[in-house]
Design a protein around this motif. Structure first.
Motif, PDB file in Angstrom:
ATOM      1  N   THR A 113     -11.779 -19.925  46.394  1.00 44.85           N
ATOM      2  CA  THR A 113     -13.152 -20.139  45.910  1.00 44.85           C
ATOM      3  C   THR A 113     -13.107 -20.421  44.413  1.00 44.85           C
ATOM      4  O   THR A 113     -12.050 -20.395  43.796  1.00 44.85           O
ATOM      5  CB  THR A 113     -14.044 -18.909  46.179  1.00 44.85           C
ATOM      6  OG1 THR A 113     -13.775 -17.888  45.200  1.00 44.85           O
ATOM      7  CG2 THR A 113     -13.812 -18.334  47.570  1.00 44.85           C
ATOM      8  N   ILE A 147     -14.609 -18.632  41.963  1.00 45.64           N
ATOM      9  CA  ILE A 147     -14.892 -17.499  41.079  1.00 45.64           C
ATOM     10  C   ILE A 147     -13.703 -17.222  40.161  1.00 45.64           C
ATOM     11  O   ILE A 147     -12.547 -17.417  40.545  1.00 45.64           O
ATOM     12  CB  ILE A 147     -15.249 -16.243  41.905  1.00 45.64           C
ATOM     13  CG1 ILE A 147     -15.906 -15.171  41.027  1.00 45.64           C
ATOM     14  CG2 ILE A 147     -14.027 -15.683  42.612  1.00 45.64           C
ATOM     15  CD1 ILE A 147     -16.514 -14.018  41.817  1.00 45.64           C
ATOM     16  N   ASP A 148     -13.984 -16.789  38.938  1.00 52.75           N
ATOM     17  CA  ASP A 148     -12.921 -16.430  37.999  1.00 52.75           C
ATOM     18  C   ASP A 148     -12.609 -14.941  38.110  1.00 52.75           C
ATOM     19  O   ASP A 148     -13.380 -14.157  38.674  1.00 52.75           O
ATOM     20  CB  ASP A 148     -13.334 -16.777  36.570  1.00 52.75           C
ATOM     21  CG  ASP A 148     -14.525 -15.954  36.110  1.00 52.75           C
ATOM     22  OD1 ASP A 148     -14.347 -15.049  35.284  1.00 52.75           O
ATOM     23  OD2 ASP A 148     -15.645 -16.206  36.603  1.00 52.75           O
ATOM     24  N   SER A 194     -15.187 -12.348  36.469  1.00 53.92           N
ATOM     25  CA  SER A 194     -16.411 -12.182  37.246  1.00 53.92           C
ATOM     26  C   SER A 194     -16.146 -11.403  38.524  1.00 53.92           C
ATOM     27  O   SER A 194     -16.943 -10.550  38.923  1.00 53.92           O
ATOM     28  CB  SER A 194     -17.009 -13.553  37.588  1.00 53.92           C
ATOM     29  OG  SER A 194     -17.379 -14.251  36.425  1.00 53.92           O
ATOM     30  N   PHE A 195     -15.011 -11.690  39.176  1.00 55.71           N
ATOM     31  CA  PHE A 195     -14.659 -10.942  40.389  1.00 55.71           C
ATOM     32  C   PHE A 195     -14.539  -9.455  40.073  1.00 55.71           C
ATOM     33  O   PHE A 195     -15.050  -8.608  40.815  1.00 55.71           O
ATOM     34  CB  PHE A 195     -13.344 -11.467  40.968  1.00 55.71           C
ATOM     35  CG  PHE A 195     -12.956 -10.818  42.267  1.00 55.71           C
ATOM     36  CD1 PHE A 195     -13.301 -11.407  43.476  1.00 55.71           C
ATOM     37  CD2 PHE A 195     -12.267  -9.610  42.294  1.00 55.71           C
ATOM     38  CE1 PHE A 195     -12.967 -10.801  44.686  1.00 55.71           C
ATOM     39  CE2 PHE A 195     -11.926  -8.999  43.494  1.00 55.71           C
ATOM     40  CZ  PHE A 195     -12.275  -9.599  44.691  1.00 55.71           C
ATOM     41  N   ILE A 252     -18.103  -7.875  39.408  1.00 54.83           N
ATOM     42  CA  ILE A 252     -18.905  -7.743  40.625  1.00 54.83           C
ATOM     43  C   ILE A 252     -18.309  -6.685  41.548  1.00 54.83           C
ATOM     44  O   ILE A 252     -19.034  -5.897  42.167  1.00 54.83           O
ATOM     45  CB  ILE A 252     -19.013  -9.101  41.340  1.00 54.83           C
ATOM     46  CG1 ILE A 252     -19.786 -10.092  40.468  1.00 54.83           C
ATOM     47  CG2 ILE A 252     -19.702  -8.950  42.692  1.00 54.83           C
ATOM     48  CD1 ILE A 252     -19.746 -11.522  40.970  1.00 54.83           C
ATOM     49  N   SER A 267     -16.443  -9.572  31.049  1.00 53.14           N
ATOM     50  CA  SER A 267     -17.153 -10.788  31.449  1.00 53.14           C
ATOM     51  C   SER A 267     -17.831 -11.459  30.253  1.00 53.14           C
ATOM     52  O   SER A 267     -17.889 -12.691  30.170  1.00 53.14           O
ATOM     53  CB  SER A 267     -18.188 -10.471  32.528  1.00 53.14           C
ATOM     54  OG  SER A 267     -17.564 -10.243  33.768  1.00 53.14           O
ATOM     55  N   ALA A 293     -16.325 -18.488  32.704  1.00 52.71           N
ATOM     56  CA  ALA A 293     -16.905 -17.889  33.909  1.00 52.71           C
ATOM     57  C   ALA A 293     -17.259 -18.970  34.925  1.00 52.71           C
ATOM     58  O   ALA A 293     -17.780 -20.032  34.580  1.00 52.71           O
ATOM     59  CB  ALA A 293     -18.142 -17.078  33.547  1.00 52.71           C
ATOM     60  N   ARG A 294     -16.951 -18.670  36.195  1.00 54.49           N
ATOM     61  CA  ARG A 294     -17.282 -19.577  37.301  1.00 54.49           C
ATOM     62  C   ARG A 294     -17.725 -18.715  38.480  1.00 54.49           C
ATOM     63  O   ARG A 294     -17.076 -17.719  38.801  1.00 54.49           O
ATOM     64  CB  ARG A 294     -16.080 -20.433  37.724  1.00 54.49           C
ATOM     65  CG  ARG A 294     -15.510 -21.295  36.607  1.00 54.49           C
ATOM     66  CD  ARG A 294     -14.383 -22.185  37.142  1.00 54.49           C
ATOM     67  NE  ARG A 294     -13.399 -21.424  37.902  1.00 54.49           N
ATOM     68  CZ  ARG A 294     -12.366 -20.803  37.352  1.00 54.49           C
ATOM     69  NH1 ARG A 294     -12.206 -20.806  36.030  1.00 54.49           N
ATOM     70  NH2 ARG A 294     -11.504 -20.151  38.113  1.00 54.49           N
ATOM     71  N   LEU A 295     -18.805 -19.117  39.100  1.00 59.33           N
ATOM     72  CA  LEU A 295     -19.328 -18.368  40.238  1.00 59.33           C
ATOM     73  C   LEU A 295     -19.655 -19.324  41.377  1.00 59.33           C
ATOM     74  O   LEU A 295     -20.091 -20.445  41.146  1.00 59.33           O
ATOM     75  CB  LEU A 295     -20.588 -17.596  39.862  1.00 59.33           C
ATOM     76  CG  LEU A 295     -20.447 -16.452  38.841  1.00 59.33           C
ATOM     77  CD1 LEU A 295     -21.823 -15.942  38.447  1.00 59.33           C
ATOM     78  CD2 LEU A 295     -19.607 -15.327  39.416  1.00 59.33           C
ATOM     79  N   ASP A 296     -19.410 -18.880  42.596  1.00 59.04           N
ATOM     80  CA  ASP A 296     -19.930 -19.573  43.768  1.00 59.04           C
ATOM     81  C   ASP A 296     -20.240 -18.524  44.831  1.00 59.04           C
ATOM     82  O   ASP A 296     -19.848 -17.362  44.718  1.00 59.04           O
ATOM     83  CB  ASP A 296     -18.975 -20.657  44.275  1.00 59.04           C
ATOM     84  CG  ASP A 296     -17.627 -20.106  44.719  1.00 59.04           C
ATOM     85  OD1 ASP A 296     -17.510 -18.888  44.937  1.00 59.04           O
ATOM     86  OD2 ASP A 296     -16.681 -20.909  44.838  1.00 59.04           O
ATOM     87  N   VAL A 308     -18.515 -14.738  45.188  1.00 65.54           N
ATOM     88  CA  VAL A 308     -19.353 -13.554  44.971  1.00 65.54           C
ATOM     89  C   VAL A 308     -19.359 -12.682  46.221  1.00 65.54           C
ATOM     90  O   VAL A 308     -19.287 -11.449  46.143  1.00 65.54           O
ATOM     91  CB  VAL A 308     -20.786 -13.971  44.583  1.00 65.54           C
ATOM     92  CG1 VAL A 308     -21.724 -12.763  44.589  1.00 65.54           C
ATOM     93  CG2 VAL A 308     -20.796 -14.638  43.207  1.00 65.54           C
TER      94      VAL A 308
END
Length: 289
Positions: free
Chosen positions: A41, A43-44, A47-48, A51, A198, A205-208, A212
């Protein structure tokens, strides 16, 4: 959670075996979820981590509140930082390490840290324990030697550091009181450290949605509920049994990596696993004899 699983249920052999199996799968699931998120995915790692810790904190807080307990004064900032260091190193290591290799390095480093502390504090090793320690360290060295099948050095170092941090966290948690409440307090505190990470890494930062989702599952299910389950079954297990059962976690993670992530099996990882887990088993079994 704990109110639903009363002590009489835990005492039943089949129920206890099922709960232990689910717990070990949950612990191994942390490696699989993290590796899947950071490999498949967008996500970095920072961020992982954030979360995961925040989700674990929320679930553990809800479990403690369900029992009518409070978190006031539970946990400590030093333990929370060790927890954060473990989770952060774990996430960044899995940007490059296969799930099974990472779990093996993590478990080896945790046990080496705890055994090393015992030696430093005056514990004397029996001959079989010393043999086991040398065998496990030899397995770790063999796994890290340069070669085509060697794990990436940076990822390996990060995972060893994460294991050392978890070993410190475990040592600090002995005798700290209600383990679920203490863990919840430490997760809540660690959320602040993760948020700072973060913030520092905001530029990358990268999110999907998938990433998440993996992070929430890792925090809420395999971490939060996993730890609550473990603390529920732990009083019904002998110390030797509890320690040796955890030897299954790297094996489950490796099998999961093969089945679900398509990771290859190499002779190096098989021999290293036999040496590391066999050596640790010798140390544990002779320590409690």
């Amino acid at each position: 959670m704990e109110s639903a699983m009363d002590s009489s249920a835990v005492r039943r052999p089949l129920a206890l075996a099922a709960l232990v199996a689910v717990t070990m799968i949950a612990f191994a699931g942390n490696s699989l979820l993290c590796r899947a998120a950071l490999k498949h995915t967008g996500i970095d790692a920072a961020s992982f981590t954030t979360i995961r810790i925040a989700s674990g904190a929320l679930v553990l807080w809800l479990l403690v509140r369900q029992r009518g307990a409070r978190l006031d004064g539970r946990g400590s900032w030093l333990s929370a930082f060790a927890l954060f260091a473990y989770a952060g190193g774990f996430s960044y290591a899995y940007t490059s390490l296969p799930a099974g290799t990472g779990a093996l390095l993590l478990f080896g480093a945790v046990q080496a840290t705890m055994v090393g502390y015992g030696i430093w504090s005056g514990e004397r090793l029996r001959a079989m324990q010393l043999l086991g320690l040398l065998l496990a360290l030899g397995g770790l060295a063999g796994l890290l030697l340069p070669g085509l099948s060697a794990p990436p050095l940076q990822g390996a170092v990060l995972m060893l550091a994460a294991g050392a941090a978890w070993g410190i966290y475990s040592l600090r948690g002995k005798g700290a009181g209600d383990p679920t409440a203490v863990t919840a307090g430490n997760f809540c505190r660690a959320t602040l450290f993760a948020a700072m990470l973060s913030l520092i890494m905001a530029g990358s930062a990268r999110l999907d949605a998938a990433g998440v989702g993996y992070a929430v599952a890792s925090g809420a299910l395999t971490s939060g509920i996993g730890y609550a389950l473990w603390y529920t079954v732990l009083p019904a297990l002998r110390a030797t049994t509890a320690s040796t059962l955890q030897l299954s976690v790297p094996v489950i993670a490796a099998l999961g990596g093969i089945l679900f992530l398509g990771e290859p099996v190499t002779l190096r990882i098989v021999l290293a696993a036999v040496a590391i887990l066999g050596g640790i088993a010798l140390v544990i079994l002779n320590r409690h004899r």
